[in-house]
Motif scaffolding. Structure first.
Motif, PDB file in Angstrom:
ATOM      1  N   TYR A 137       0.951  -1.244  -0.033  1.00 22.86           N
ATOM      2  CA  TYR A 137      -0.102   0.041   0.066  1.00 22.86           C
ATOM      3  C   TYR A 137       1.031   1.446  -0.088  1.00 22.86           C
ATOM      4  O   TYR A 137       0.636   2.103  -0.673  1.00 22.86           O
ATOM      5  N   MET A 138       1.776   1.270   0.924  1.00 24.16           N
ATOM      6  CA  MET A 138       2.835   2.362   1.008  1.00 24.16           C
ATOM      7  C   MET A 138       3.512   2.785  -0.388  1.00 24.16           C
ATOM      8  O   MET A 138       3.838   3.770  -0.764  1.00 24.16           O
ATOM      9  N   LYS A 139       3.945   1.600  -0.852  1.00 19.99           N
ATOM     10  CA  LYS A 139       4.533   1.616  -2.568  1.00 19.99           C
ATOM     11  C   LYS A 139       3.709   2.217  -3.233  1.00 19.99           C
ATOM     12  O   LYS A 139       4.337   2.927  -4.099  1.00 19.99           O
ATOM     13  N   CYS A 140       2.665   1.873  -3.490  1.00 23.43           N
ATOM     14  CA  CYS A 140       1.502   2.370  -4.334  1.00 23.43           C
ATOM     15  C   CYS A 140       1.378   3.821  -4.155  1.00 23.43           C
ATOM     16  O   CYS A 140       1.393   4.634  -5.032  1.00 23.43           O
ATOM     17  N   ILE A 141       1.513   4.214  -2.948  1.00 23.72           N
ATOM     18  CA  ILE A 141       1.220   5.773  -2.492  1.00 23.72           C
ATOM     19  C   ILE A 141       2.762   6.613  -3.025  1.00 23.72           C
ATOM     20  O   ILE A 141       2.507   7.620  -3.745  1.00 23.72           O
ATOM     21  N   ALA A 142       3.763   5.817  -2.738  1.00 18.72           N
ATOM     22  CA  ALA A 142       5.238   6.581  -3.244  1.00 18.72           C
ATOM     23  C   ALA A 142       5.127   6.516  -4.587  1.00 18.72           C
ATOM     24  O   ALA A 142       5.730   7.787  -5.014  1.00 18.72           O
ATOM     25  N   ILE A 143       4.481   5.945  -5.363  1.00 16.28           N
ATOM     26  CA  ILE A 143       4.742   6.072  -6.916  1.00 16.28           C
ATOM     27  C   ILE A 143       3.980   7.480  -7.212  1.00 16.28           C
ATOM     28  O   ILE A 143       4.639   7.849  -8.253  1.00 16.28           O
ATOM     29  N   TRP A 196       3.232  -1.503 -25.077  1.00 15.62           N
ATOM     30  CA  TRP A 196       4.030  -1.680 -26.062  1.00 15.62           C
ATOM     31  C   TRP A 196       5.438  -2.697 -25.084  1.00 15.62           C
ATOM     32  O   TRP A 196       6.010  -3.482 -25.886  1.00 15.62           O
ATOM     33  N   LEU A 197       5.541  -2.095 -24.020  1.00 13.87           N
ATOM     34  CA  LEU A 197       6.670  -2.819 -23.250  1.00 13.87           C
ATOM     35  C   LEU A 197       6.122  -4.155 -22.419  1.00 13.87           C
ATOM     36  O   LEU A 197       6.829  -4.714 -22.012  1.00 13.87           O
ATOM     37  N   HIS A 198       4.807  -4.321 -22.394  1.00 14.65           N
ATOM     38  CA  HIS A 198       4.177  -5.226 -21.772  1.00 14.65           C
ATOM     39  C   HIS A 198       4.618  -5.476 -20.298  1.00 14.65           C
ATOM     40  O   HIS A 198       4.825  -6.294 -19.597  1.00 14.65           O
ATOM     41  N   SER A 199       4.882  -4.155 -19.741  1.00 11.31           N
ATOM     42  CA  SER A 199       5.007  -4.003 -18.288  1.00 11.31           C
ATOM     43  C   SER A 199       4.694  -2.564 -17.851  1.00 11.31           C
ATOM     44  O   SER A 199       5.238  -1.466 -18.430  1.00 11.31           O
ATOM     45  N   ARG A 200       3.946  -2.402 -16.995  1.00  7.88           N
ATOM     46  CA  ARG A 200       3.534  -1.255 -16.246  1.00  7.88           C
ATOM     47  C   ARG A 200       4.696  -0.738 -15.364  1.00  7.88           C
ATOM     48  O   ARG A 200       4.964   0.598 -15.436  1.00  7.88           O
ATOM     49  N   LYS A 201       5.498  -1.463 -14.646  1.00  5.12           N
ATOM     50  CA  LYS A 201       6.827  -1.157 -14.044  1.00  5.12           C
ATOM     51  C   LYS A 201       7.612  -0.484 -14.883  1.00  5.12           C
ATOM     52  O   LYS A 201       8.253   0.670 -14.520  1.00  5.12           O
ATOM     53  N   LYS A 202       7.749  -1.096 -16.057  1.00  4.96           N
ATOM     54  CA  LYS A 202       8.950  -0.504 -16.873  1.00  4.96           C
ATOM     55  C   LYS A 202       8.347   0.914 -17.272  1.00  4.96           C
ATOM     56  O   LYS A 202       9.345   2.034 -17.227  1.00  4.96           O
ATOM     57  N   ALA A 203       7.191   1.021 -17.778  1.00  2.00           N
ATOM     58  CA  ALA A 203       6.785   2.386 -18.285  1.00  2.00           C
ATOM     59  C   ALA A 203       6.739   3.446 -17.424  1.00  2.00           C
ATOM     60  O   ALA A 203       7.331   4.617 -17.496  1.00  2.00           O
ATOM     61  N   ILE A 204       6.313   3.284 -15.932  1.00  5.12           N
ATOM     62  CA  ILE A 204       6.436   4.179 -14.999  1.00  5.12           C
ATOM     63  C   ILE A 204       7.936   4.548 -14.600  1.00  5.12           C
ATOM     64  O   ILE A 204       8.225   5.643 -14.398  1.00  5.12           O
ATOM     65  N   GLY A 241       2.765  11.899 -16.062  1.00  4.60           N
ATOM     66  CA  GLY A 241       1.579  11.346 -17.055  1.00  4.60           C
ATOM     67  C   GLY A 241       1.473   9.996 -16.809  1.00  4.60           C
ATOM     68  O   GLY A 241       0.329   9.539 -17.645  1.00  4.60           O
ATOM     69  N   TYR A 242       1.879   9.172 -15.910  1.00  5.34           N
ATOM     70  CA  TYR A 242       1.822   7.846 -15.625  1.00  5.34           C
ATOM     71  C   TYR A 242       0.598   7.926 -14.674  1.00  5.34           C
ATOM     72  O   TYR A 242       0.270   6.763 -14.144  1.00  5.34           O
ATOM     73  N   TRP A 243       0.114   9.019 -14.330  1.00  6.98           N
ATOM     74  CA  TRP A 243      -0.832   8.922 -13.336  1.00  6.98           C
ATOM     75  C   TRP A 243      -2.105   7.822 -13.283  1.00  6.98           C
ATOM     76  O   TRP A 243      -2.356   7.132 -12.258  1.00  6.98           O
ATOM     77  N   ALA A 244      -2.693   7.694 -14.356  1.00 10.21           N
ATOM     78  CA  ALA A 244      -3.624   6.919 -14.640  1.00 10.21           C
ATOM     79  C   ALA A 244      -3.075   5.175 -14.535  1.00 10.21           C
ATOM     80  O   ALA A 244      -3.780   4.408 -13.865  1.00 10.21           O
TER      81      ALA A 244
END
Length: 272
Positions: A137-143, A196-204, A241-244
């Motif tokens: 939960y805290m990691k999600c907030i930190a993002i 395109w990257l098949h990864s949300r982590k990489k995009a963020i 702009g990675y907010w969504a």
């Protein structure tokens, strides 16, 4: 909530109170609660209604159009010539949108567990009763923290940074507008980058790096003109702009019983 608060802000000059600044702050606080609640619930609803391969694109399109509202707000003020009229227009449009919301159906995922008494729903304190869940939960907030720093500090307080940077004058409204132009473009792009990257982590991760570079250049490259400051606001908006995608990641980390909170029960502090 936020529509009525916006309309009240438009009436603020006519309120028979002495301390209008404090009243304005409270009205914006109320509007913020309403808007944040709708955004979080709206993105979650979209996430639950789309297949996982289209989820990032779907939420990025929704957020991209939604965050263009800040751009429209600045343009509305300039065209109307009076900031109170902009609040009236924004509040009225919000109430019109509320009518459209009535026809929005619940997601199938939520309806599947809605009447299942074995699934405990709405226990907010469950975030704090399990260490792994709390850390997640805290990691999600930190993002999301870079987004609030870039917009809430560097753009909103642009007129505080300008004198130190040797800039004669700057309009925070325009700084916010250009930041949200960048955010809207970034939100549209982030979903496709993730796809395109098949990864949300990489995009963020890549968008965060882009944001860090922009913040360093804005603060340490010797920005001396108003237009350059607006340019960097747009840069930071594009990077954050990675907010969504950040909200989508948060929604995907937890079960529907935690994402939705119909009736919060008494907290069970030591339950797993």
């Amino acid at each position: 909530m936020y529509s009525l608060a916006n309309i009240a802000c438009g009436y603020l000059p006519h309120f028979p109170v002495e301390d209008k600044t404090m009243l304005y702050a409270w009205l914006r606080f109320i509007a913020g609660i309403g808007l944040a609640g709708e955004l979080g619930a709206g993105i979650t609803l979209v996430s639950e209604s789309l297949p996982k391969q289209l989820r990032a694109i779907g939420t990025s399109i929704v957020a991209g159009f939604g965050l263009l509202g800040a751009v429209v707000a600045q343009l509305t003020v300039e065209l109307a010539g009076d900031w109170t009229i902009a609040y009236y227009i924004g509040g009225a449009l919000g109430l019109m949108l509320l009518v459209l919301r009535i026809s929005v159906a619940e997601s199938g995922i939520y309806n599947d567990i809605k009447h299942d008494s074995n699934i405990k729903k709405g226990n907010f304190f469950s975030f704090f009763t399990n260490w792994n869940r709390f850390a997640k939960y805290m990691k999600c907030i930190a993002i999301g923290l870079p987004t609030w720093f870039c917009i809430g500090i560097l753009a909103v307080m642009a007129n505080q940074f300008a004198p130190v940077m040797g800039i004669d004058s700057i309009q925070p409204g325009k700084a916010i507008m250009w930041a949200y132009v960048g955010i809207s473009v970034g939100d549209f792009a982030s979903g496709f980058i993730s796809h395109w990257l098949h990864s949300r982590k990489k995009a963020i991760f890549y968008m965060m790096l882009f944001t860090i570079v922009g913040a360093c250049l804005m603060l340490f490259s010797g920005t001396k003109s108003e237009n350059m400051y607006y340019f960097y606001c747009a840069w930071l908006g594009l990077g954050t702009g990675y907010w969504a995608m950040f909200v989508t990641v948060g929604a995907e980390q937890f079960g529907t019983n935690i994402r939705r909170q119909p009736q919060p029960p008494f907290p069970i502090w030591f339950a797993d």
